[in-house]
Design an enzyme around this catalytic site. Structure first.
Site, PDB file in Angstrom:
ATOM      1  CE1 TYR A  65       0.719   1.856   4.134  1.00  0.00           C
ATOM      2  CE2 TYR A  65       1.184  -0.498   4.360  1.00  0.00           C
ATOM      3  CZ  TYR A  65       1.311   0.801   4.822  1.00  0.00           C
ATOM      4  OH  TYR A  65       2.053   1.069   5.945  1.00  0.00           O
ATOM      5  CG  PHE A  75       0.043   9.242   5.504  1.00  0.00           C
ATOM      6  CD1 PHE A  75      -0.198   7.942   5.920  1.00  0.00           C
ATOM      7  CD2 PHE A  75      -0.944   9.895   4.778  1.00  0.00           C
ATOM      8  CE1 PHE A  75      -1.383   7.310   5.630  1.00  0.00           C
ATOM      9  CE2 PHE A  75      -2.149   9.265   4.475  1.00  0.00           C
ATOM     10  CZ  PHE A  75      -2.373   7.962   4.901  1.00  0.00           C
ATOM     11  CG  ASP A  76       3.298   3.953   6.228  1.00  0.00           C
ATOM     12  OD1 ASP A  76       4.534   3.882   6.136  1.00  0.00           O
ATOM     13  OD2 ASP A  76       2.611   3.033   6.695  1.00  0.00           O
ATOM     14  CB  ILE A  95      -8.752   2.570   9.626  1.00  0.00           C
ATOM     15  CG1 ILE A  95      -8.284   2.377   8.179  1.00  0.00           C
ATOM     16  CG2 ILE A  95      -7.734   3.319  10.458  1.00  0.00           C
ATOM     17  CD1 ILE A  95      -8.052   3.677   7.427  1.00  0.00           C
ATOM     18  CE1 TYR A 121      -5.497   5.632  12.390  1.00  0.00           C
ATOM     19  CE2 TYR A 121      -5.509   6.484  10.151  1.00  0.00           C
ATOM     20  CZ  TYR A 121      -5.106   5.532  11.070  1.00  0.00           C
ATOM     21  OH  TYR A 121      -4.329   4.494  10.677  1.00  0.00           O
ATOM     22  CG  PHE A 138      -4.800   3.847   2.402  1.00  0.00           C
ATOM     23  CD1 PHE A 138      -3.554   3.675   2.970  1.00  0.00           C
ATOM     24  CD2 PHE A 138      -5.785   4.490   3.146  1.00  0.00           C
ATOM     25  CE1 PHE A 138      -3.280   4.128   4.240  1.00  0.00           C
ATOM     26  CE2 PHE A 138      -5.527   4.954   4.425  1.00  0.00           C
ATOM     27  CZ  PHE A 138      -4.266   4.772   4.974  1.00  0.00           C
TER      28      PHE A 138
END
Length: 574
Positions: A65, A75-76, A95, A121, A138
């Protein structure tokens, strides 16, 4: 995911319903975007996946991902780290948007999910990388998944498939399974292991989890079981025994289990007194029918191992040959062989009721004592089925029906009513559909149907199957409304079924057609006498019961107790 970007469940979302139809999001075209559900989750397909299967809740999935904010800020990314991310689907480990979105993906599929903050979140975000109330994107590729099933639906045993099995069949309670296993505690402490042990599924082995699990497995399948205490050894645990280590109280077990093979065990008779265990599977799907000529290798033994019969084994010895359903062998063996396929090898256990009964019997090689359970090793080498009706022309069907009727008559006169009934039923099946028959053939077929159904009704009366007797007589009367025998036998069935008005109607109609019929007259006389006698007894009984309540109470007397009357002779004509 790694330590700098954890994906804990958003607690405020845990109580909300978020259900999708099973196929929503699974059939998109490349480039197509669709909203999943009603909370703003969107899926855009980038690359089609393989096949049609999608992961289910509880499965361990593996993905790559990349996560970004709506402005494109990354962010990741598991891709940047070079390590796929694994998690258990539907368990709140990620999540909510992930749990719901990834379950719509196929193996190898690549999709972009747009996830609103309510499914990510929420109001708090995940500082410092995820701002409050952030909608996230994502880019996810589903690499693979491992099926993990809650096989008892209570969280007691989770099964993870390590190696897929063959075909689709699963063992049943009576089957004998051969397994390999290794049993450990959660900390890896070895309790016991086996390179091959055989047990009956219903009886189980070691702990309850093994029999529960093997019933869900295919041949050759290898699994990892997580077994909670209720399917292990509970709050008491288990002491060390022999080579087996101790199991502490309330211990969860990790069991690696492989189903090597199994022997199918089936109940040939409903009363479980003839049991067949398949040692070697046969060929194809066809089995001998009634009247088939079978050739066997056969060994018959007593419980102590004494061989009392042996044919077809060794050298040039001739195979054992006979025709099924002709009382040429014991009933239990006859029935078992008709469940076998060509080339099948089986072990058959026959209780005395289906073997030699309460009599001492001299067989080829030894005496079978009274009330003996006997055991047969059977190999069905070959068989020739009796010709079925669909393989016959009309002339052959009528001829076959006539032969079955005559066989039924012989069996009836010998007092073998159940077997006679089967012959009559088979006869009718040959000529049941006569649309292709000529006029003369239809006449012959009708006469045979009448005779066979009448005679079968006589069998059913003898066997106390009064409902079937009534139905068979009704079939005859649909073909011949003035058939006295059908009226007479249906009246007998009605008497036993306590339908006295219908019985009297049939008897009176029979007497209208044949006023001098002695058997019908005697039946009518007996009926009236029994009804009168019954009414007196009932009146006295109910009169005493209700005398104190009211003298004007009317009594309903309508159920006589009439014994079997003599049957009119079976019909040997036609």
């Amino acid at each position: 995911m790694d330590e700098d970007f954890d994906m804990p469940p958003a607690e405020e979302m845990m109580d909300k319903d978020f259900d999708f139809p099973d196929d929503e999001g699974t059939n998109l075209k490349v480039g197509e975007e669709k909203e999943l559900g009603k909370q703003g989750l969107k899926k855009k397909l980038v690359k089609q996946g393989e096949g049609w299967e999608t992961p289910e809740v509880g499965d361990e999935v593996e993905v790559h991902y990349t996560g970004t904010l709506l402005d494109g800020t990354q962010f990741d990314s598991s891709r940047d780290r070079g390590t796929p991310f694994k998690f258990t689907l539907g368990q709140g480990q990620v999540i909510k948007g992930w749990d719901e979105g990834i379950k719509t993906m196929k193996k190898g599929e690549n999709a972009i999910f747009t996830i609103p903050s309510e499914l990510a979140y929420g109001d708090s975000g995940s500082p410092p990388t995820i701002p409050p109330k952030a909608t996230l994107q994502f880019d996810v590729e589903l690499l693979s998944w491992t099926s993990v099933k809650d096989i008892c639906k209570d969280g007691g045993i989770f099964k993870k498939i390590l190696t897929e099995g063959e075909k689709w069949e699963n063992p049943k309670d009576l089957d004998d399974v051969l397994v390999k296993y290794e049993i450990q505690l959660e900390d890896g402490t070895l309790i016991t292991k086996s390179d091959g042990v055989e047990f009956t599924v219903k009886e189980g082995h070691f702990c309850p989890a093994l029999s529960k699990a093997v019933k869900t497995m295919k041949k050759g399948e290898k699994v990892l079981l997580t077994v909670k205490p209720q399917y292990g050894f509970g709050e008491n645990g288990k002491s060390a025994y022999g080579d087996e280590g101790p199991v502490p109280p309330n211990a969860t077990l990790q069991i690696t289990l492989e189903l090597v093979s199994w022997k199918t065990v089936s109940e040939v008779t409903d009363d479980k007194k003839v049991i067949k265990k398949i040692i070697k599977e046969g060929e194809g799907y066809e089995r001998p029918n009634e009247g088939a000529v079978v050739k066997l290798k056969l060994i018959g033994k007593l419980q102590d191992g004494t061989v009392f019969f042996k044919k077809g084994h060794g050298g040039e010895e001739e195979l054992f040959e006979f025709k099924t359903d002709e009382e040429l062998v014991i009933d239990g063996l006859d029935r078992a062989i008709m469940t076998m396929k060509k080339g099948e090898v089986a072990f058959v256990t026959v209780a005395p009721e289906y073997a030699f009964g309460s009599s001492q019997t001299q067989q080829d090689l030894a005496v079978v004592p009274p009330n003996s359970t006997v055991y047969y090793e059977v190999e069905l080498v070959s068989f020739d089925k009796e010709k079925e009706s669909w393989d016959m022309n009309t002339e052959e069907k009528i001829e076959a029906a006539g032969k079955k009727k005559e066989q039924g008559n012989v069996l009836f006169k010998a007092g073998k009513y159940a077997r006679a009934s089967k012959r009559y039923e088979k006869a009718v099946k040959y000529i049941e559909y006569d649309s292709s028959f000529g006029e003369e053939e239809k006449k012959k077929a009708k006469a045979l149907k009448v005779a066979c159904n009448l005679n079968n009704a006589a069998c059913k009366l003898k066997l106390k199957d009064y409902k079937q007797a009534e139905k068979l007589c009704t079939k005859v009367l649909e073909l011949d409304s003035t058939n006295v025998k059908a009226l007479y036998r249906r009246a007998q069935a009605y008497i036993q079924l306590a339908d006295l008005d219908l019985a009297e109607f049939d008897i009176k109609k029979a007497l209208e057609i044949d006023p001098d019929n002695r058997e019908v007259k005697l039946e009518y006389k007996t009926l009236k006498e029994k009804v009168k006698e019954y009414n007196k007894k009932e009146a006295k009984f109910y009169g005493n019961m209700f005398a104190k309540i009211t003298k004007s109470e009317s009594i309903d007397l309508n159920k006589p107790d009439v014994k079997d009357a003599e049957l009119m002779s079976i019909d040997s004509k036609a």
